[in-house]
Design a protein around this motif. Sequence first.
Motif, PDB file in Angstrom:
ATOM      1  N   ALA A  38       0.906  -1.132  -0.111  1.00  0.00           N
ATOM      2  CA  ALA A  38      -0.042  -0.184   0.069  1.00  0.00           C
ATOM      3  C   ALA A  38       0.776   1.249  -0.050  1.00  0.00           C
ATOM      4  O   ALA A  38       1.637   1.508   1.069  1.00  0.00           O
ATOM      5  N   VAL A  40      -0.068   4.449   0.698  1.00  0.00           N
ATOM      6  CA  VAL A  40      -1.021   5.399   1.323  1.00  0.00           C
ATOM      7  C   VAL A  40      -0.039   6.339   2.144  1.00  0.00           C
ATOM      8  O   VAL A  40       1.029   5.774   2.513  1.00  0.00           O
ATOM      9  N   GLN A  44      -1.814   8.839   7.196  1.00  0.00           N
ATOM     10  CA  GLN A  44      -3.038   8.728   6.808  1.00  0.00           C
ATOM     11  C   GLN A  44      -3.401   7.213   6.538  1.00  0.00           C
ATOM     12  O   GLN A  44      -3.514   7.025   5.044  1.00  0.00           O
ATOM     13  N   PHE A  46      -5.432   3.874   5.382  1.00  0.00           N
ATOM     14  CA  PHE A  46      -6.450   3.808   4.741  1.00  0.00           C
ATOM     15  C   PHE A  46      -7.661   3.046   5.394  1.00  0.00           C
ATOM     16  O   PHE A  46      -7.318   1.808   5.604  1.00  0.00           O
ATOM     17  N   VAL A  56      -6.925   0.578  -3.186  1.00  0.00           N
ATOM     18  CA  VAL A  56      -5.636   1.109  -2.478  1.00  0.00           C
ATOM     19  C   VAL A  56      -4.650   1.186  -3.365  1.00  0.00           C
ATOM     20  O   VAL A  56      -4.422   0.388  -4.410  1.00  0.00           O
TER      21      VAL A  56
END
Length: 155
Positions: A38, A40, A44, A46, A56
Amino acid sequence: MPATMSTVQIQIARSPAAADLPLPQYATEGAAGLDLRAAVPADQPFALAAGAWGIVPTGLRVAIPPGYEGQVRPRSGLALRDGIGILNGPGTIDSDYRGEIGIILFNFSDRDFLIRRGDRIAQLVIQRVERCEWKEVETLPDTTRGPGGFGHTGR
């Protein structure tokens, strides 16, 4: 690498969002799938609510050669421990797709799930594909099974 395995070279590009993440890799010598992570933001995670789905980002783009596809598959550990799967699994990455690989995860569980930066969220399997050419006929050759389907052989 075992002598029975062959390799294909695939070009890969990382977006700035994935610059510090490892490239997809095989977890073991005999693994068929490369782990996708991921991409992300670290601050933050997900949030995937119970019974919901979302895409994602991985921050990766690939150039799969003609004659091959990428199959995006769920990770068995996420499914068993957390009830997380891939909604359209396996997903297909066609050889002419050049956009970012996004993973459509589904939360089959009854509790929310957080996906953090670098979490292994799916596997990528590279497979050969064949193109078909239709040959229309009036009848098909008989088989023992015939038209039986959808559980006709029992449990």
